[in-house]
Design a protein around this motif. Structure first.
Motif, mmCIF file in Angstrom:
data_model
loop_
_atom_site.group_PDB
_atom_site.id
_atom_site.type_symbol
_atom_site.label_atom_id
_atom_site.label_comp_id
_atom_site.label_asym_id
_atom_site.label_seq_id
_atom_site.Cartn_x
_atom_site.Cartn_y
_atom_site.Cartn_z
ATOM 1 N N TYR A 89 23.160 56.079 99.194
ATOM 2 C CA TYR A 89 22.235 57.023 99.808
ATOM 3 C C TYR A 89 22.881 57.881 100.884
ATOM 4 O O TYR A 89 23.740 57.432 101.631
ATOM 5 C CB TYR A 89 21.063 56.278 100.451
ATOM 6 C CG TYR A 89 20.158 55.572 99.475
ATOM 7 C CD1 TYR A 89 19.196 56.278 98.761
ATOM 8 C CD2 TYR A 89 20.253 54.194 99.278
ATOM 9 C CE1 TYR A 89 18.354 55.634 97.872
ATOM 10 C CE2 TYR A 89 19.404 53.535 98.386
ATOM 11 C CZ TYR A 89 18.466 54.262 97.693
ATOM 12 O OH TYR A 89 17.630 53.625 96.816
ATOM 13 N N HIS A 90 22.396 59.123 100.966
ATOM 14 C CA HIS A 90 22.689 60.019 102.085
ATOM 15 C C HIS A 90 21.447 60.849 102.376
ATOM 16 O O HIS A 90 20.542 60.955 101.540
ATOM 17 C CB HIS A 90 23.843 60.977 101.747
ATOM 18 C CG HIS A 90 25.197 60.380 101.892
ATOM 19 N ND1 HIS A 90 25.821 59.722 100.857
ATOM 20 C CD2 HIS A 90 26.053 60.331 102.941
ATOM 21 C CE1 HIS A 90 27.008 59.293 101.260
ATOM 22 N NE2 HIS A 90 27.170 59.653 102.521
ATOM 23 N N TYR A 91 21.444 61.452 103.544
ATOM 24 C CA TYR A 91 20.521 62.551 103.803
ATOM 25 C C TYR A 91 21.301 63.853 103.644
ATOM 26 O O TYR A 91 22.421 63.989 104.145
ATOM 27 C CB TYR A 91 19.954 62.488 105.226
ATOM 28 C CG TYR A 91 18.668 61.723 105.346
ATOM 29 C CD1 TYR A 91 17.585 62.020 104.505
ATOM 30 C CD2 TYR A 91 18.507 60.718 106.294
ATOM 31 C CE1 TYR A 91 16.398 61.322 104.615
ATOM 32 C CE2 TYR A 91 17.318 60.014 106.406
ATOM 33 C CZ TYR A 91 16.270 60.321 105.554
ATOM 34 O OH TYR A 91 15.087 59.624 105.659
ATOM 35 N N ARG A 92 20.693 64.792 102.932
ATOM 36 C CA ARG A 92 21.298 66.117 102.746
ATOM 37 C C ARG A 92 20.567 67.123 103.624
ATOM 38 O O ARG A 92 19.346 67.268 103.559
ATOM 39 C CB ARG A 92 21.219 66.545 101.275
ATOM 40 C CG ARG A 92 21.860 67.911 101.001
ATOM 41 C CD ARG A 92 21.772 68.286 99.536
ATOM 42 N NE ARG A 92 20.381 68.493 99.133
ATOM 43 C CZ ARG A 92 19.744 67.744 98.232
ATOM 44 N NH1 ARG A 92 20.358 66.732 97.657
ATOM 45 N NH2 ARG A 92 18.479 68.002 97.924
ATOM 46 N N TYR A 118 26.428 61.757 95.946
ATOM 47 C CA TYR A 118 27.839 61.355 95.905
ATOM 48 C C TYR A 118 28.101 60.212 94.913
ATOM 49 O O TYR A 118 29.193 59.634 94.909
ATOM 50 C CB TYR A 118 28.317 60.942 97.294
ATOM 51 C CG TYR A 118 28.652 62.116 98.188
ATOM 52 C CD1 TYR A 118 29.464 63.154 97.734
ATOM 53 C CD2 TYR A 118 28.177 62.183 99.492
ATOM 54 C CE1 TYR A 118 29.771 64.231 98.548
ATOM 55 C CE2 TYR A 118 28.493 63.251 100.325
ATOM 56 C CZ TYR A 118 29.290 64.274 99.846
ATOM 57 O OH TYR A 118 29.614 65.336 100.661
ATOM 58 N N GLU A 164 32.877 58.374 105.130
ATOM 59 C CA GLU A 164 31.722 58.338 106.017
ATOM 60 C C GLU A 164 32.197 58.054 107.437
ATOM 61 O O GLU A 164 32.889 57.070 107.682
ATOM 62 C CB GLU A 164 30.731 57.252 105.574
ATOM 63 C CG GLU A 164 30.093 57.535 104.231
ATOM 64 C CD GLU A 164 29.051 56.493 103.865
ATOM 65 O OE1 GLU A 164 27.933 56.882 103.504
ATOM 66 O OE2 GLU A 164 29.359 55.279 103.948
ATOM 67 N N TYR A 251 26.069 66.432 104.557
ATOM 68 C CA TYR A 251 25.567 65.108 104.208
ATOM 69 C C TYR A 251 25.790 64.153 105.377
ATOM 70 O O TYR A 251 26.881 64.124 105.955
ATOM 71 C CB TYR A 251 26.274 64.570 102.964
ATOM 72 C CG TYR A 251 25.914 65.316 101.701
ATOM 73 C CD1 TYR A 251 24.889 64.867 100.875
ATOM 74 C CD2 TYR A 251 26.583 66.488 101.342
ATOM 75 C CE1 TYR A 251 24.544 65.565 99.718
ATOM 76 C CE2 TYR A 251 26.252 67.186 100.190
ATOM 77 C CZ TYR A 251 25.234 66.711 99.383
ATOM 78 O OH TYR A 251 24.899 67.402 98.250
ATOM 79 N N ASP A 253 24.820 60.116 107.257
ATOM 80 C CA ASP A 253 24.428 58.728 107.048
ATOM 81 C C ASP A 253 22.943 58.561 107.319
ATOM 82 O O ASP A 253 22.389 59.173 108.235
ATOM 83 C CB ASP A 253 25.239 57.828 107.984
ATOM 84 C CG ASP A 253 24.959 56.359 107.756
ATOM 85 O OD1 ASP A 253 25.551 55.788 106.821
ATOM 86 O OD2 ASP A 253 24.142 55.787 108.495
ATOM 87 N N THR A 260 29.375 62.765 106.733
ATOM 88 C CA THR A 260 30.252 62.396 105.623
ATOM 89 C C THR A 260 31.074 63.630 105.269
ATOM 90 O O THR A 260 30.526 64.717 105.114
ATOM 91 C CB THR A 260 29.435 61.931 104.404
ATOM 92 O OG1 THR A 260 28.842 60.668 104.698
ATOM 93 C CG2 THR A 260 30.321 61.788 103.178
#
Length: 339
Positions: A89-92, A118, A164, A251, A253, A260
């Motif tokens: 998972y990431h936040y975009r 990713y 990251e 992107y 965390d 990232t």
């Protein structure tokens, strides 16, 4: 000499020490015996696979050893392809425009959207150098040798790589970004959430994370201020990666909002600049030499370290000591890049 090599079960105690010393927010090194032992076993399996044609779930974990004392100076790793089994998972960061021509109102608002963009890329991870060894460019060697490994064994890795960066948290491990999420969506502190992710318990992310885009302006000012920012201890690592060509593309965390960074592997500076030549073992003359990161070209018996060499058009000259420490014989090929 400080030599980088594949981790072994005998390194467990040293890896545990690294996990303790790395402190809060270092997700890939949780203080958990069973997980650390599994990481070692998984790395051994990865190094033992002789024929790999495409990246899979291999996780390569290395340690840097002081060969004079046997002390472990630090560790670093590479994940061949993330997210193939467990969601990654990431936040975009994105934008949504609210526009009314009739009312003459135009607002471009930043948003955060949960994503798995990713999935399948390689990841440079688990870089930690213990305090007594943070000198003499040891951190540079411990990070950059991985790029030589990826250049030498390109078929084992994705076309793209990420790293990251640890986000901002205080001395107690509290994250301003997570504080907002905890207040509205979770009932656990940052350290617990970070630990659960580190040991592979990620189901709660999908179950509890908001599934719709978040407006950044809705976050508390303290949370907004740390989006895309790195922990002070991580700044040198970020600068090093940026010098290699890694870039932040929006992107972050999902726990501490650390950035990232990404790059196409073929465009990594150390990958492009590295060379592969046969070695000749002899006393290295004092003139016309170069200070390099040098590595062998065997997976299971991989060795890397800092060395002084003399370069010729069709070979390099290395000292008997360097050859012994990196397990190179006359005529073997080695890959190197200027330090």
């Amino acid at each position: 000499m400080l030599v980088v090599r594949p981790i072994t079960p005998q390194d467990y105690a040293a890896l545990y020490t690294c996990a303790v010393e790395s402190g809060y927010g270092f997700t890939s090194l949780p203080v958990d015996e069973s997980l650390l032992r599994r990481r070692i076993a998984r790395a051994q399996e990865a190094f033992a696979r002789e024929h790999v044609s495409e990246p899979g779930e291999e996780g390569y974990l290395f340690v840097m050893e002081d060969t004079e004392t046997g002390e472990i100076a630090g560790c670093s790793g590479i994940e061949a392809a993330v997210g193939l089994t467990d969601a990654f998972y990431h936040y975009r960061l994105g934008k949504v425009v609210h526009h009314s021509k009739e009312l003459d109102v135009y607002n471009a608002l930043e948003t955060l959207t949960l994503c798995n963009d990713y999935t399948g890329v390689s990841e440079l991870c688990t870089l930690f150098l213990r305090e007594p060894f943070r000198k003499n460019q040891n951190g540079r060697v411990l990070s950059r040798f991985r790029m030589l490994f990826m250049a030498e064994f390109a078929e084992r890795f994705s076309q793209f790589a990420i790293a990251e960066m640890r986000g901002i948290s205080d001395e107690n491990g509290a994250s301003p970004f997570w504080g907002w999420l905890e207040k509205h969506f979770f009932n656990m502190d940052f350290n617990q959430a970070d630990y659960l992710t580190g040991i592979g318990e990620k189901a709660f992310v999908a179950e509890l994370m908001p599934q719709f885009p978040l407006y950044v302006k809705m976050l508390e000012p303290e949370a907004q201020a740390v989006i895309g920012k790195v922990h002070d201890n991580t700044r040198p690592a970020l600068r090093m990666l940026e010098n290699e060509g890694f870039r932040f593309r929006g992107y972050i965390d999902i726990f501490d909002a650390g950035p990232t960074v990404e790059v196409e592997v073929a465009n990594i500076k150390s990958v492009r600049a590295s060379q592969r030549k046969p070695v000749r073992i002899a006393d290295v003359p004092s003139d016309n030499t170069a200070d390099v990161i040098l590595c062998s070209t065997r997976v299971a018996d991989f060795r890397a370290g800092r060395a002084t060499i003399q370069e010729h058009p069709d070979h390099i000259v290395i000292s008997p000591e360097t050859a012994d420490q990196l397990r190179l014989q006359d005529g073997d090929h080695a890959r190197f890049v200027a330090l």
